[in-house]
Every structure is written in C-alpha cells, then in structure tokens.
Motif scaffolding. Structure first.
Motif, short mmCIF file in Angstrom:
data_model
loop_
_atom_site.label_atom_id
_atom_site.label_comp_id
_atom_site.label_asym_id
_atom_site.label_seq_id
_atom_site.Cartn_x
_atom_site.Cartn_y
_atom_site.Cartn_z
N HIS A 80 1.00 -1.25 -0.19
CA HIS A 80 -0.11 0.04 -0.16
C HIS A 80 0.95 1.30 -0.14
O HIS A 80 1.87 1.22 0.83
N TRP A 81 0.43 2.26 -0.90
CA TRP A 81 1.25 3.57 -0.84
C TRP A 81 0.47 4.43 -1.61
O TRP A 81 -0.58 4.48 -2.27
N ARG A 82 0.94 5.83 -1.11
CA ARG A 82 0.32 6.97 -1.65
C ARG A 82 1.08 7.11 -2.94
O ARG A 82 2.39 7.53 -2.81
N SER A 83 0.55 7.59 -3.77
CA SER A 83 1.34 7.51 -5.36
C SER A 83 2.06 8.85 -5.59
O SER A 83 1.37 9.72 -5.30
N ASP A 84 3.34 8.76 -5.69
CA ASP A 84 4.49 9.75 -6.27
C ASP A 84 5.44 9.09 -6.85
O ASP A 84 5.30 7.68 -6.86
N PRO A 85 6.09 9.69 -7.51
CA PRO A 85 6.93 8.86 -8.41
C PRO A 85 8.15 8.07 -7.61
O PRO A 85 8.37 6.90 -8.11
N ILE A 86 8.54 8.54 -6.66
CA ILE A 86 9.64 7.83 -5.71
C ILE A 86 8.85 6.48 -5.25
O ILE A 86 9.43 5.46 -5.16
N SER A 87 7.48 6.75 -4.47
CA SER A 87 6.89 5.70 -4.00
C SER A 87 6.60 4.41 -4.94
O SER A 87 6.78 3.46 -4.83
N ASP A 88 6.23 4.88 -6.27
CA ASP A 88 6.07 4.13 -7.30
C ASP A 88 7.12 3.33 -7.74
O ASP A 88 7.16 2.23 -7.87
N MET A 89 8.31 3.94 -7.68
CA MET A 89 9.56 2.94 -8.02
C MET A 89 10.13 1.97 -6.91
O MET A 89 10.27 1.14 -7.39
N VAL A 90 9.54 2.54 -5.71
CA VAL A 90 9.91 1.57 -4.54
C VAL A 90 9.00 0.41 -4.68
O VAL A 90 9.31 -0.66 -4.57
N SER A 91 7.67 0.70 -5.08
CA SER A 91 6.91 -0.25 -5.12
C SER A 91 7.30 -1.32 -6.32
O SER A 91 7.03 -2.33 -6.28
#
Length: 110
Positions: free
Chosen positions: A75-86
């Motif tokens: 689960h994550w709040r979408s942003d470029p860094i979080s998307d890359m981590v996911s």
C-alpha cells in the motif's frame, strides 16, 4: 507554484491517489524482510491494526502486509518515488518466488 496554490491561479485541482497491489508470495515473510533490508536503508516492522498480522514500512512511504500464506499486499500514496519503490518490491518478490527452493530461513524474525 506550490500544489496548494494550484486552485487559486487556475481551474485545476490536485488529488491524492492511494494504491494497493496484492502479490502472490508463498515464501516466509522473514525472507522478504531480509531481502528488503539488503536493498533499502529503512525497513521498519509494524503491527497492522486491520489484520493484526505482520507488516513493515519501507522508506516511510510504503507498507507491505502479510495477507495470507499465499499473498502479500503493498500500500502506498502515489508519487514518483513511492511508485519506483513499489515496482522494485514487486520485482524482488517475483524474483524470490522463482528462487523459493533455494531460500532457507534459519530464524524468522518479524
């Protein structure tokens, strides 16, 4: 211009998008945590209030939860860094799933 000022100077608005992905994973949760600690600086254990199962937070952005013996969710709040981590966590889980017979847990610490 700051995102909070966008509606003042234009007719556009901002929104937060929360994302969730469920991934098939039948390995030990401790193996996943160990591999993530090798890849990321910040992996913190936490107890999930909803399922009361093991979970951990990666880079204070993304939560990985143990859903069942065959699934985990992220689960994550979408942003470029979080998307890359996911994306990197999904790739890691799929890679571990291919290696399951090779991976052995000596002591599982969640």
């Amino acid at each position: 211009m700051a995102p909070d000022d966008l509606h003042v100077f234009s007719q556009l608005s901002t929104a937060n998008i929360s994302q969730r992905i469920t991934i098939a994973y039948s390995g030990a949760f401790g193996v996943l945590k160990h591999r993530l600690k090798q890849m990321f600086e910040s992996v913190e254990s936490l107890l999930d209030e909803e399922s009361e199962g093991p979970a951990f937070r990666v880079h204070e952005r993304l939560t990985v939860k143990y859903e069942s013996k065959k699934h985990i969710s992220s689960h994550w709040r979408s942003d470029p860094i979080s998307d890359m981590v996911s994306d990197s966590i999904v790739a890691l889980v799929l890679n571990i799933s291919r290696e399951i017979p090779k991976v052995v847990v000596e002591s599982e610490e969640v």
